[in-house]
Design an enzyme around this catalytic site. Structure first.
Site, short mmCIF file in Angstrom:
data_model
loop_
_atom_site.label_atom_id
_atom_site.label_comp_id
_atom_site.label_asym_id
_atom_site.label_seq_id
_atom_site.Cartn_x
_atom_site.Cartn_y
_atom_site.Cartn_z
CB CYS A 64 -2.17 4.75 4.24
SG CYS A 64 -3.57 4.05 3.34
CB CYS B 281 -4.67 -0.71 2.48
SG CYS B 281 -5.31 0.96 2.38
CB CYS C 80 -0.90 0.00 1.22
SG CYS C 80 -1.84 1.54 1.39
#
Lengths: 216, 94, 104
Positions: free
Chosen positions: A119, A121, A116
């Site tokens: 961020c 995820c 990700c």
């Protein structure tokens, strides 16, 4: 090793301090303050917090390993898993949250790896909370651009002719890699197969454990 | 809401660089790819980020890009790809 | 302008295989967001958490640990929405400090 240690320092271990006894940081106190204010305002209860923490504690790569092992032994299940990951893990009693699970299959021609970049995820319902490296700048920056170099840092070398498919979890999907069943595991039971499935093999940075060597 | 694009269709990710909360990574803007699969429609995160309801929902797609086209200096095999989830309002026909 | 958090493809160093067991307070920060964003409440959505983290700026983003970023964003969102006030937060923090100084 443990016995030797005891022998050298008999009964002289200081008691391990509880986490609560160590001085808190500003941000830990901020968590405490916000939580207490929200509970006092009736936005949620302490019991809601405890129940939520219990859900996190129930989520771990053991669940993902069960999903993978089932797919290895049951072709019909595997087909359902690849068609609709969320529905198929729910069949095994694993509830998804608000995100949808997409399962991507490794084959002799394709290796999948999850990242990700924006961020962190991560498919928490099947793997639990992510390891720190997954959230690190180095992993998030480089996996999309030089996945083979990142895999090599995890000790994973892919044979020539295998394409690398990177999955950047940017929105509402979460990804789980279905690794290839290791060679030499033909006679193994589902529960024993699940033990071969590591967290990192379901993120795609490594391969499952090899079949244990057993006496003939 | 009908999906504007179908699986297998070639698409172009719009180049845009507004402030705000974007789920279209910088590295993939302006690139061409192929719709890998059509996903559901979801509330728009660009609106949700400001406390609004994000409606109407935006169709989400998984788009597959050839790494060699994303990174001019890509070291790897020609078949290597990266899949990114992209909302419909970022996509155009290629 | 490219955000500091939007790092896909940028040069970076080797991936160190770091991990730690999450501390109880870290999990509680996560639980706060789970409860606040739950559809029955809808007080802070995950994209509001994210934009709050993205708005920290590069220096603060790198200085804070993962869940420190979260609790800062959660707190700022709650203040902005008026769910809690700066005054009551300040008093509560002082109360917690006093409590800790006395050894709970």
């Amino acid at each position: 090793m443990h016995a030797d240690h005891d022998h050298v320092h008999p009964h002289r271990h200081p008691p391990q301090p509880d986490v609560e006894d160590t001085p808190s940081t500003y941000y830990q106190r901020l968590e405490e303050a916000v939580r207490e204010l929200l509970i006092a305002k009736g936005i949620f209860t302490g019991e809601d917090i405890r129940r939520t923490l219990e859900i996190y504690d129930s989520q771990s790569p053991v669940l993902g390993g069960k999903v993978v092992a089932r797919a290895w032994v049951d072709p019909a299940y595997k087909a359902r898993l690849l068609a609709d990951g969320s529905k198929a893990v729910e069949e095994l009693g694993i509830p998804m949250d608000t995100t949808k699970l997409v399962v991507v299959e490794n084959t002799p021609a394709v290796h999948n790896v999850i990242v990700c970049t924006l961020c962190s995820c991560y498919p928490r319902p099947v793997l639990g909370l992510p390891p720190d490296w997954y959230k690190s700048r180095n992993y998030r920056s480089r996996t999309v651009r030089e996945p083979r170099a990142v895999l090599a840092e995890f000790g994973t070398q892919l044979p020539d002719g295998v394409d690398v498919r990177v999955h950047d979890s940017t929105a509402d999907m979460r990804y789980l890699v279905l690794p290839m069943r290791p060679a030499g595991t033909e006679g193994m039971e589902e529960a024993a197969l699940a033990e071969l499935v590591t967290r990192d093999s379901m993120i795609g940075v490594s391969l499952p454990r090899a079949a244990p060597v057993t006496a003939p | 809401m009908n999906a504007r694009f179908n699986a297998g269709e070639k698409v172009h990710v719009r180049w845009a660089d507004p402030p705000g909360h974007l789920r279209t990574p910088y590295y993939i803007r302006g690139k061409n790819g192929v719709i890998e699969r059509v996903l559901d429609a979801f509330a728009n995160p660009e609106e949700l980020a400001f406390g609004r309801d994000g409606l109407p929902k935006q169709r989400l797609y998984r788009v597959r890009f050839r790494q060699a086209e994303v990174w001019p200096d890509y070291q790897g095999q020609p078949g290597d790809t990266v899949d990114v989830e992209i909302y419909e309002h970022w996509l155009e026909r290629a | 302008m490219r955000g500091h958090h939007d790092m896909g493809g940028l040069p970076a160093g080797p991936v160190e295989p770091t991990e730690h067991n999450y501390a109880p307070w870290e999990k509680r920060v996560h639980a706060l967001l789970t409860l606040l964003s739950h559809s029955s409440r809808g007080i802070i959505m995950v994209d509001e958490l994210r934009i709050g983290i993205e708005a920290l700026g590069a220096e603060e983003y790198d200085r804070l640990s993962y869940y420190e970023r979260w609790i800062v964003s959660i707190t700022n969102n709650l203040l902005k929405k008026g769910v809690i006030s700066t005054d009551e937060l300040g008093r509560k923090l002082a109360e917690i400090e006093a409590r800790e100084a006395k050894g709970q």
